[in-house]
Design an enzyme around this catalytic site. Sequence first.
Site, mmCIF file in Angstrom:
data_model
loop_
_atom_site.group_PDB
_atom_site.id
_atom_site.type_symbol
_atom_site.label_atom_id
_atom_site.label_comp_id
_atom_site.label_asym_id
_atom_site.label_seq_id
_atom_site.Cartn_x
_atom_site.Cartn_y
_atom_site.Cartn_z
ATOM 1 N NE ARG A 149 -2.644 -1.626 3.282
ATOM 2 C CZ ARG A 149 -2.803 -2.876 3.690
ATOM 3 N NH1 ARG A 149 -3.473 -3.743 2.930
ATOM 4 N NH2 ARG A 149 -2.294 -3.293 4.834
ATOM 5 C CD GLU A 187 -0.216 -10.124 17.606
ATOM 6 O OE1 GLU A 187 -0.938 -10.191 18.595
ATOM 7 O OE2 GLU A 187 -0.638 -9.933 16.455
#
Lengths: 247, 255
Positions: free
Chosen positions: B142, B179
């Site tokens: 993006r 994560e």
Amino acid sequence: MHAAASLLNSSNLSLRFASQTQTRLSPWIAAPSSVRLPLNRSQNYRIALPPLHSTVSGDSTQPQQMASADVKAQDPRIAGISSAIRVIPDFPKPGIMFQDITTLLLDTKAFRDTIDLFVERYKDKNISVVAGIEARGFIFGPPIALAIGAKFVPMRKPKKLPGEVISEEYSLEYGKDVMEMHVGAVQAGERALIVDDLVATGGTLSAAIRLLERVGVHVVECACVIELPELKGRERLGEKPLFVLVS
Amino acid sequence: MLKVDECRPNLTLSCYATHVPILSDIYKAFEITPKITFQKTYACSCSCSRIHTHTSCCFTLQQNYKTFREREPMSAYKDKDARINGIKDQIRVVPNFPKPGIMFQDITTLLLKPKEFKDTIDMFVERYKGKNISVVAGIEARGFIFGPPIALAIGAKFVPLRKPKKLPGKVISEEYILEYGRDCLEMHVGAVESAERALVVDDLIATGGTLCAAINLLERVGAEVVECACVIELPDLKGRERLNGKPLYVLVESH
């Protein structure tokens, strides 16, 4: 090829292209291997040469008059764009000569010229949608969309777009892949342009066309920076026009 | 003059609001009202010249609040540009994507609105043109949507920072922690030269891990990262603190 080569030497216009090539040749361009290059610099100008009868005077002040019907091949910006593209042999696998547009993006003038050439072609065509194919279509599509006042719609690999999507499967050399578009991004009746950096077999572009047509959009044209003509992508697009800058 | 126990240069003005006990004492002591003017200037004993705040018993204030904001306008949201609301309204939040519990900030709806998309780019261009930035680095994928229009408008080159094995030819890689697990960001060797001034662009900053990897890649080749620019920030994830001290500019915050 020989007749073309002598034309290349004799006309002022062709000399200008040739000198541009020599000054613009950069260390980026890998030495060709024994594999036939799909993007051979002299082939570009062979395609671009005007018909015999109009070149003898070599009037370089008005190149457009000498041009064949294909005006864009005469555009002086094409040479700079073409020479800014780097060819990487054996990527992603042996035998493939990869057309790398990232070097084009480092050349601010050539990048701007690339976008300008597309914008000039499409700005008065009532195009409301520019669809760009992940990921390199995301580099060329948005500047075009912004300049012509169209929306930009990303066409993505599976599971990247959040929310409701429609999917289209398409064939790869080995196996299949899927392309997705957001539901509701485009409306029936809109006029669309599809943008990607390169067209090879045309499989990805065909999937994008099908996705848009399934929701009632009219695909006006496909636009790519580079075409690999020997892979016949143009034929796979059927009657959909394809516009490329470099082939 | 008050003493300084701690110096935390990356605290923004909004952090003041959380330190209520200290603030109320300081407001009383300095006789100031928030958001209007800070009336006093104190030198910081740590002798750094930046405008910053401290958590403990002292802070360094710019004499005039308006000047302070101009010096470190970290977010257009706080500057209340008229275009910001239009941009924010076009961003769609998709719940439970890519996994349950995550509220995904979807910028694709912004891209469907030519005016608001153009406003987004304009706000970045207005900030960065004339700052001698020669490189805009965009993070796949993006960042590829917002980076090139900015690069074209300010006359900079565009450098894509990609997932592994996408870039042909010679690359340098930077690993970073997710994560769960790790990922890797790559940049072409030779795309950026030493001492170039660079901007890093992505659609959103969350934990700051990806942006941090991008900064490292550019600094490893000797470039100067002038700023990171994102459309959206998730301030609760404190990504700003993970940017090696680099400034961050965002248009929209989402809590």
